[in-house]
Design an enzyme around this catalytic site. Structure first.
Site, mmCIF file in Angstrom:
data_model
loop_
_atom_site.group_PDB
_atom_site.id
_atom_site.type_symbol
_atom_site.label_atom_id
_atom_site.label_comp_id
_atom_site.label_asym_id
_atom_site.label_seq_id
_atom_site.Cartn_x
_atom_site.Cartn_y
_atom_site.Cartn_z
ATOM 1 C CB SER A 232 5.623 -1.753 -1.617
ATOM 2 O OG SER A 232 5.342 -0.384 -1.465
ATOM 3 C CG ASP A 358 -0.088 0.293 3.911
ATOM 4 O OD1 ASP A 358 0.641 1.305 4.049
ATOM 5 O OD2 ASP A 358 0.249 -0.682 3.226
ATOM 6 C CG HIS A 387 3.909 -0.002 3.489
ATOM 7 N ND1 HIS A 387 2.975 -0.228 2.504
ATOM 8 C CD2 HIS A 387 5.111 0.034 2.858
ATOM 9 C CE1 HIS A 387 3.569 -0.309 1.330
ATOM 10 N NE2 HIS A 387 4.875 -0.160 1.513
#
Length: 464
Positions: A232, A358, A387
Site C-alpha cells: 500500500s 481494489d 485491497h
C-alpha cells in the site's frame, strides 16, 4: 347517435385504481416480502460489487493473472515466466466474493499465523526511533538457528496505518520466514508502540528511513542479499526510494503490493464514490488515532485543531502531514511524493501486484505505460482481491499475493538477475550502531517506548 352513459374520466380512474388495489390485496404477503428481499439483495449485490454468480457460472474457474512487461525484459523471461503462481489463476474464496468483503475480512479477522518478533530499536541521525521487528526462519521452525550469513533478508514496509502487528504483515512475515529466509518489518516512525522522538514523522514520500535501514543492514550483513517488499503506501515509499537511488542501491529485488502510485489521482478517487468516501473516513480516523498517540509531536509541529476535525485523508494531510513535512500545499505534497514519477528510474528487478477491483487504490493511477517501458518491471494484476486481501481457499487461510511474492523472490534469488550494487554507498546517510546487549528504553506515560537520551548511535533489542 350513441346515447350510452359514460363516466367522467376522474370516476373511471378511481374505479380502476380501486380495482387494482383489490387485485393486489389478493396476493399473499410473503410474496411482497420475497420481492422486497430480492430487491434489497440486488442493491447489496451491486453495492458490495459481489461476483459470486459470475464465479458460479464459470465453475469457480478463477481469473488469470494479467502480466504487463517490456517484451525485451529479462526479468519476465528469466524470472516471472518460471513462477507458477504468476502464470496461473487466482481463485477467490467463494464467501469473500467482493473486494469489500476481502478488505474488511482482512482488517477485522485476517486469520494471521501466530508468531513472535524480536525487536530492534534503531536510532536515526536526526534522533528519530524506528522499530525493526525481526522474524528469523528459526523462529517459525524447529530447526536449530542457522549461522549462515548468506541467508536472504526481506525488508517489509507496511501500509498507511499498519505495522508489524497488522494481519497481512504477519501473513507475509510468517510464510517468508517459513521458507527459510529472515524477515524484518521496518515500522514507520510512531508505529509499533514507539514514540516519535524527533520533529520528523513519516509520510507517503519519506524515503530516508528505508534508505538508512537498508544501508545499515547491507553494512552489517553484507553477505545476505536484501529484498524489499512494500505494501500500500509502503509500496509507494519503496518505489520512490528505488527510483531516487537508481543503480546505487544495495537491493537485490523488490515487490510492490497494492501501491497507490499517484497520490493526486488517489485523493480524487477516495472523494468521488460513495463507498470510497467510507474508506476515506475510516483511514482518516486511523490517522487521527495515530496523531492522538503522539499529541505532543503534532500539537507542536502541526495544526492540532484541524487534525481533530479531519474527516478525510486529505484533511489530515492538509493539517498535519504536509505541515510537518513543510510542503506548500496538499496537492504539492501529493505531486512530489507520488511514486509513479519515479518508475522510469527503477534499476532493480521489481514485481508490482494489484487487484483491479481494489476499493482503495484505484487502477486509474497505475502507470501502465511507464511500467512497460522499464525492462526491470513486471506488473501483475488480478481481476478480484480487494485491497491487500486476495484470500484463497475455502477457509481463507492464505493470501494469494503472499505466495506470489515469495515465489518471485525465490526464483529471482536463484537466478542471475538479482541487482548488485556496483559501488558501496552503504555508509551514506546511515549511522554507526551497535550495542544490542539489552533494552535500555524509557516508557512514557501513554505506554509507548521512547528512546533514551543518550548516544544517538545506539540500538536496542527486545522481544515483542
Amino acid at each position: 347517435m350513441d346515447e350510452s352513459y359514460c363516466l367522467p374520466d376522474s370516476a373511471s380512474s378511481s374505479d380502476a385504481y380501486w380495482l387494482l388495489l383489490q387485485v393486489l390485496s389478493l396476493i399473499p404477503l410473503w410474496h411482497y416480502l420475497l420481492l422486497a428481499a430480492f430487491l434489497l439483495l440486488s442493491v447489496l449485490y451491486n453495492f458490495l460489487q459481489l461476483h459470486f454468480f459470475q464465479d458460479l457460472f464459470s465453475g469457480f474457474a478463477g481469473s488469470p493473472v494479467i502480466l504487463s512487461y517490456n517484451t525485451s525484459s529479462q526479468i519476465y523471461h528469466a524470472v516471472v515466466s518460471q513462477c507458477e503462481v504468476l502464470r496461473g489463476r487466482y481463485f477467490a474464496t467463494p464467501w469473500l466474493c467482493s473486494p469489500h468483503l476481502q478488505t474488511l475480512f482482512l482488517n477485522y479477522f485476517g486469520r494471521p499465523p501466530l508468531l513472535k518478533y524480536a525487536r530492534e530499536l534503531f536510532r536515526t541521525a536526526d534522533g528519530g526511533t524506528i522499530a525493526l521487528d525481526w522474524l528469523l526462519s528459526s523462529h517459525v521452525s524447529d530447526d536449530v538457528a542457522s549461522e549462515d550469513e548468506s541467508i536472504p533478508i526481506v525488508v517489509v514496509i507496511p501500509g498507511l496505518t499498519s505495522d508489524s502487528s497488522s494481519q497481512y504483515i504477519k501473513h507475509l512475515a510468517y510464510h517468508t520466514a517459513k521458507r527459510g529466509w529472515n524477515v524484518v518489518v521496518c515500522n514507520h516512525r510512531g508505529f509499533g508502540g514507539v514514540s516519535i522522538t524527533s520533529d520528523i514523522s513519516y509520510n507517503a514520500g519519506w524515503t530516508e528511513d528505508v534508505r538508512t535501514v537498508v544501508n545499515y543492514l547491507h553494512k552489517e550483513r553484507s553477505k545476505a542479499p536484501l529484498f524489499v517488499v512494500g505494501t500500500s503506501i509502503g509500496a509507494n515509499i519503496m518505489v520512490k526510494y528505488l527510483g531516487e537511488d537508481g543503480e546505487n542501491i544495495p537491493v537485490a529485488g523488490a515487490v510492490a503490493v497494492c501501491s497507490p502510485w499517484d497520490l493526486l489521482i488517489e485523493d480524487r478517487y477516495l472523494r468521488r464514490g460513495r463507498v470510497q468516501k467510507i474508506y476515506d473516513k475510516a483511514l482518516a480516523f486511523g490517522l487521527q488515532d495515530y496523531a492522538k498517540l503522539h499529541k505532543s509531536h503534532f500539537s507542536r509541529n502541526a495544526n492540532w485543531e484541524g487534525i481533530e476535525k479531519s474527516l478525510s485523508v486529505r484533511d489530515f494531510d492538509d493539517h498535519a502531514t504536509r505541515v510537518v513535512a513543510k510542503y506548500e500545499s496538499v496537492d504539492t505534497f501529493y505531486r512530489r511524493c507520488s511514486s509513479s514519477t519515479y518508475v522510469q528510474s527503477v534499476s532493480v528487478p521489481l514485481l508490482c501486484i494489484s487487484a483491479l477491483d481494489d476499493p482503495i487504490c484505484t487502477t486509474e493511477a497505475i502507470p501502465w505505460d511507464e511500467c512497460k517501458a522499464n525492462k526491470n518491471i513486471v506488473l501483475a494484476t488480478v481481476k478480484h482481491g480487494g485491497h491487500l486481501g486476495f484470500f484463497e481457499g475455502l477457509t481463507a487461510s492464505h493470501l494469494w499475493w503472499v505466495r506470489a511474492v515469495n515465489e518471485f523472490l525465490g526464483v529471482l534469488h536463484s537466478s542471475n538477475y538479482m541487482h548488485i550494487q556496483e559501488k558501496d554507498f552503504s555508509t551514506k546517510n546511515s549511522v554507526g550502531l551497535v550495542n544490542s546487549s539489552s533494552l535500555n528504553a524509557n516508557v512514557t506515560e501513554d505506554g509507548l517506548l521512547a528512546a533514551p537520551n543518550n548516544d544517538p548511535k545506539t540500538m536496542w533489542k527486545k522481544h515483542v
